[in-house]
Design an enzyme around this catalytic site. Structure first.
Site, mmCIF file in Angstrom:
data_model
loop_
_atom_site.group_PDB
_atom_site.id
_atom_site.type_symbol
_atom_site.label_atom_id
_atom_site.label_comp_id
_atom_site.label_asym_id
_atom_site.label_seq_id
_atom_site.Cartn_x
_atom_site.Cartn_y
_atom_site.Cartn_z
ATOM 1 N N HIS A 521 45.211 31.009 50.985
ATOM 2 C CA HIS A 521 44.382 30.443 50.923
ATOM 3 C C HIS A 521 42.865 30.899 50.890
ATOM 4 O O HIS A 521 42.150 30.430 50.823
ATOM 5 C CB HIS A 521 44.329 29.229 49.764
ATOM 6 C CG HIS A 521 45.786 27.972 49.618
ATOM 7 N ND1 HIS A 521 46.103 26.915 49.487
ATOM 8 C CD2 HIS A 521 46.959 28.974 49.148
ATOM 9 C CE1 HIS A 521 47.459 27.141 49.261
ATOM 10 N NE2 HIS A 521 47.556 28.056 48.332
HETATM 11 C C1 LIG Z 1 51.977 34.542 49.645
HETATM 12 C C2 LIG Z 1 51.309 33.959 48.619
HETATM 13 C C3 LIG Z 1 50.993 32.760 48.113
HETATM 14 C C4 LIG Z 1 50.210 31.931 47.676
HETATM 15 N N1 LIG Z 1 50.473 30.475 46.907
HETATM 16 C C5 LIG Z 1 49.520 30.286 45.722
HETATM 17 C C6 LIG Z 1 50.245 28.675 45.524
HETATM 18 O O1 LIG Z 1 51.053 28.759 45.272
HETATM 19 N N2 LIG Z 1 49.862 28.206 44.610
HETATM 20 C C7 LIG Z 1 48.113 28.710 44.378
HETATM 21 O O2 LIG Z 1 47.519 27.914 43.870
HETATM 22 N N3 LIG Z 1 47.485 29.842 45.257
HETATM 23 C C8 LIG Z 1 48.737 30.391 46.417
HETATM 24 N N4 LIG Z 1 48.394 31.965 46.516
HETATM 25 C C9 LIG Z 1 46.795 31.883 46.659
HETATM 26 C C10 LIG Z 1 45.891 32.640 44.831
HETATM 27 O O3 LIG Z 1 46.925 33.587 44.162
HETATM 28 C C11 LIG Z 1 45.098 33.586 45.499
HETATM 29 O O4 LIG Z 1 43.834 32.452 45.776
HETATM 30 C C12 LIG Z 1 44.797 34.089 44.214
HETATM 31 O O5 LIG Z 1 45.330 35.094 43.764
HETATM 32 C C13 LIG Z 1 42.930 35.053 44.400
HETATM 33 O O6 LIG Z 1 42.851 35.253 43.240
HETATM 34 P P1 LIG Z 1 42.149 36.558 43.729
HETATM 35 O O7 LIG Z 1 41.594 37.336 41.409
HETATM 36 O O8 LIG Z 1 40.447 36.393 43.912
HETATM 37 O O9 LIG Z 1 42.369 37.883 44.249
HETATM 38 P P2 LIG Z 1 43.908 38.773 43.387
HETATM 39 O O10 LIG Z 1 44.544 38.023 42.763
HETATM 40 O O11 LIG Z 1 44.200 39.131 45.075
HETATM 41 O O12 LIG Z 1 43.252 40.131 42.734
HETATM 42 C C14 LIG Z 1 42.373 41.284 43.509
HETATM 43 C C15 LIG Z 1 42.968 42.802 42.979
HETATM 44 O O13 LIG Z 1 41.993 43.266 43.026
HETATM 45 C C16 LIG Z 1 42.649 44.736 43.554
HETATM 46 N N5 LIG Z 1 41.540 45.734 43.842
HETATM 47 C C17 LIG Z 1 41.225 45.417 45.443
HETATM 48 N N6 LIG Z 1 40.543 46.593 45.205
HETATM 49 C C18 LIG Z 1 40.201 47.573 45.313
HETATM 50 C C19 LIG Z 1 39.503 48.095 44.736
HETATM 51 N N7 LIG Z 1 39.013 49.250 45.733
HETATM 52 N N8 LIG Z 1 40.263 49.188 43.889
HETATM 53 C C20 LIG Z 1 41.249 48.313 42.228
HETATM 54 N N9 LIG Z 1 41.691 47.132 42.537
HETATM 55 C C21 LIG Z 1 41.069 46.853 44.046
HETATM 56 C C22 LIG Z 1 43.328 44.046 44.158
HETATM 57 O O14 LIG Z 1 44.446 44.974 44.132
HETATM 58 C C23 LIG Z 1 44.320 43.027 43.620
HETATM 59 O O15 LIG Z 1 45.306 42.746 42.446
HETATM 60 C C24 LIG Z 1 48.943 32.575 47.180
HETATM 61 C C25 LIG Z 1 48.705 33.261 47.189
HETATM 62 C C26 LIG Z 1 49.304 35.059 48.464
HETATM 63 C C27 LIG Z 1 49.152 36.094 48.509
#
Ligand SMILES: Cc1cc2nc3c(=O)[nH]c(=O)nc-3n(C[C@H](O)[C@H](O)[C@H](O)COP(=O)(O)OP(=O)(O)OC[C@H]3O[C@@H](n4cnc5c(N)ncnc54)[C@H](O)[C@@H]3O)c2cc1C
Ligand SMILES: *[C@@H]1O[C@H](CO)[C@@H](O)[C@H](O)[C@H]1NC(C)=O
Ligand SMILES: *[C@@H]1O[C@H](CO)[C@@H](O)[C@H](O)[C@H]1NC(C)=O
Ligand SMILES: *[C@@H]1O[C@H](CO)[C@@H](O)[C@H](O)[C@H]1NC(C)=O
Ligand SMILES: *[C@@H]1O[C@H](CO)[C@@H](O)[C@H](O)[C@H]1NC(C)=O
Length: 589
Positions: A521
């Site tokens: 998280h």
């Molecule tokens: C294993 C795991 C279990 C989890 N379990 C839970 C749960 O049960 N419940 C819950 O609420 N939360 C859970 N979480 C947390 C939650 O999933 C994350 O907080 C959330 O997905 C983060 O979202 P975000 O949009 O900030 O980033 P992300 O969803 O990581 O999105 C970022 C995206 O940007 C892309 N990217 C990065 N750099 C570049 C670049 N330079 N060029 C192009 N693309 C790029 C990446 O590939 C990615 O697809 C979990 C996370 C993980 C990893």
């Protein structure tokens, strides 16, 4: 560089294509089923094109944001990973741990090890973290929403939009029922039944897995996109560069494709949604960050912004394995105890039994696996973080192979703390956007975080001793441990069992520090008020926002994904409204 010059500067995002991937037949059939004709391989991009919005990062926030903006504008979404479809490591709840165990360059999970020594993972796939996570879905408290300065009504509408698309009520197996009753018996009350709200007490939350165990992800929001206004390029990694309005892709042959923000629209923007590691990294590569740090890497400073990469945090997670005398069905997180002392308690069960197995090899593997918190996923909590070397992982895996099958029956009860208060930072290791930046979380630096952990572990001890949970625990724990340890031919058990009293274990404060792992998280690095303003615009740079988990000071709710998805939708609606309703007023500036 002057502020005036600064405000006219925007970012040039250079997207390079990694290798020569192709979207294979299975995956593309599934994409077609969703009518994803707008999803293309980056090498198929035209040499020059124009968009109103260019979003970097097709993750948990980026997908709902892109779908929403495409209702009225031309949107480009760049994602460094591939499609989430046609891969059971993503789609099946029973293969949750497999994606995290897969460290190949094509894996949807990119492993990283924080400077603290805790092994962690970040998404690299369309749909982002929602393709890897444990699926638990729960909203932020209304206090959190108020503190963020969000509009409660629009927040509620955005949560509902998310929930209509991909949130389910779980079918709760006996082990989770026992956990729930045990939490109530342990005093974590009231019993709130099934609810998506963040309220003190014990509850069942939502999930993005349907009753067949199939994952629904943020990529599914793209079904709601306007199919002719959205373009998605996969396998495109953004590498920022501070020159002109726009984006450049290079394809595997090295040909550059230029994508610009459309002219005549002062409201056109680049939006970073690359996640907690990706967004601060891209800002720094774009020359927006702490000047000295940028200079060290030979990056010309466009805007000296010391807050970029600061205030990064990961909620420490400590788990204990509770062996069961009877087989236990598989489940990911479904129940949470929201205590009043800043600790959240959850559980996952059945690493061995109840898993629908595919083939004999899979059966053998599953019979010797702890799943989520095993050395295969990098979650080795039996040795202190800095000792979690690849060699230690191999040794632990070897012990696992020798353990009696019965040792794998059971489940993990875990606690994750509120906040946290301890924070760290992200720094560039190099100017390579494909490489992980260096991340320091400083787990438990603030003693209040340790206190929350200790009280969480104590609550877990009460749950395990509760009457409700008794059918899933051995009556004589000491005898049970001795049997498993003998079977392994060593005193070492590869996951943490409950700490025992009084002399045969470390004090709980030390236990918290030494067994700390991650629940993934992590957040921060582009805080609201520091790096972005309350409209998520990067302070001091025109035409650039950050919208994702990097903007959070504290992790929302007990688990963040609901609020990350909500924020994508919420900001999409707000940006559309600014563009179309307040157009006249803004243009006079
Ligand atoms: C294993 C795991 C279990 C989890 N379990 C839970 C749960 O049960 N419940 C819950 O609420 N939360 C859970 N979480 C947390 C939650 O999933 C994350 O907080 C959330 O997905 C983060 O979202 P975000 O949009 O900030 O980033 P992300 O969803 O990581 O999105 C970022 C995206 O940007 C892309 N990217 C990065 N750099 C570049 C670049 N330079 N060029 C192009 N693309 C790029 C990446 O590939 C990615 O697809 C979990 C996370 C993980 C990893
Ligand atoms: C297609 O890709 C998926 C993963 O995305 C994989 O599981 C499957 O085996 C691949 N199929 C072929 C024919 O390569
Ligand atoms: C799924 O994960 C396993 C174990 O990590 C890995 O060996 C396999 O290649 C992955 N499958 C796909 C389709 O990516
Ligand atoms: C939003 O939803 C919460 C929880 O259901 C509720 O308490 C609150 O009153 C709602 N706010 C508005 C403005 O609708
Ligand atoms: C539990 O097992 C241990 C080791 O076999 C034994 O010494 C102890 O007396 C047992 N305790 C109870 C309460 O049966």
């Amino acid at each position: 560089m002057s502020a005036g010059h600064m405000s006219t500067a925007a970012l040039l995002i250079l997207a390079t294509v990694l290798g020569s991937f192709c979207i294979n037949a299975t995956a593309s059939r599934e994409a077609q089923r969703y009518n994803f004709r707008f999803v293309r391989h980056a090498r198929d991009a035209p040499l020059v094109s124009y968009y109103n919005y260019i979003i970097v990062g097709g993750g948990t926030a980026g997908c709902p944001l892109a779908a929403t903006l495409s209702e009225h504008s031309r949107v480009l979404l760049l994602e460094r990973g591939g499609l989430p479809y046609g891969n059971r490591n993503v789609s099946s709840e029973y293969h949750f741990a497999d994606a995290l165990a897969d460290t190949s360059p094509l894996s949807p999970a990119q492993r990283f090890v924080s400077e603290d020594g805790v092994v962690n993972a970040r998404a690299r796939v369309l749909g982002g973290g929602s393709c890897l996570n444990a699926g638990f879905y729960t909203r932020a408290s209304s206090g959190y929403v108020g503190a963020a300065g969000w509009d409660h009504r629009l927040v509620n509408a955005s949560y509902r939009w998310v929930e209509r698309a991909l949130v389910f009520r779980p079918g709760v197996p006996r082990w989770q029922c026992a956990l729930r009753e045990g939490l109530i018996e342990a005093g974590i009350t009231p019993d709130n039944g099934y609810t998506l709200e963040h309220v003190p007490g014990t509850k069942i939350g939502g999930t993005i897995f349907d009753r067949r165990g199939r994952r629904h992800t943020a990529a599914d929001f793209l079904r709601k996109a306007h199919p002719r206004r959205l373009t998605v390029f996969l396998h495109a990694t953004g590498v920022a560069n501070p020159v002109a309005y726009g984006v450049v892709f290079t394809d595997p042959v090295g040909v550059q494709h230029h994508v610009y923000l459309r002219r005549g629209g002062a409201k056109n923007e680049v939006i970073l949604a690359a996640g907690t590691l990706g967004s601060p990294q891209l800002l720094m590569l774009s020359g927006v960050g702490p000047r000295l740090h940028l200079e060290k890497h030979g990056i010309r400073t466009v805007h000296d912004q010391p807050g970029v990469g600061q205030g990064v945090a990961d909620n420490p997670m400590n788990s204990v394995f509770v062996p069961s005398p009877i087989p236990v069905a598989h489940s990911l997180v479904q129940v949470v105890g929201v205590t009043r002392f800043g600790s959240f308690i959850e559980g996952v069960s059945g690493s061995q039994f109840g898993i629908p197995l595919h083939g004999r090899g899979a059966a053998r593997r599953a019979a010797r696996n702890f799943g989520m918190f095993s050395p295969m996923t990098g979650q080795l909590g039996t040795v202190p973080p800095r000792e979690r070397t690849p060699e230690a992982m191999r040794r632990a895996a070897e012990v696992m192979r020798r353990l009696d099958r019965r040792a794998f029956r059971g489940g993990f009860i875990l606690e994750k703390i509120l906040g946290p208060l301890s924070t760290g930072h992200i720094e560039l290791r190099s100017t390579d956007a494909h490489a992980n930046p260096a991340v320091t979380f400083n787990y438990f630096r603030d003693p209040r975080d340790v206190e929350r952990c200790v009280r969480g572990i104590e609550a877990i001890q009460r749950v395990v001793r509760s009457r409700a949970f008794s059918r899933f625990t051995y009556a004589n724990h000491t005898a049970m441990e001795a049997v498993f340890r003998r079977a392994a031919g060593t005193a070492y058990f590869p996951v943490n069992l409950l700490p025992r009293h009084p002399r045969d274990t470390r004090p709980l404060h030390q236990y918290c520090r030494e067994t700390v792992m991650t629940i993934w998280h992590y957040h921060g690095g582009c805080h609201v008020g520091g790096v972005v303003d309350r409209d998520y615009r990067v302070i001091g740079v025109r035409g650039l926002r950050v919208i994702d988990s990097s903007t959070f000071k504290y992790s929302p709710g007990t688990n963040p994904q609901a609020t990350v998805m909500m924020l994508g939708r919420y900001m999409g609606l707000r940006i559309l409204k600014e563009r179309w309703i307040r157009k006249g007023a803004e243009d006079k500036h």
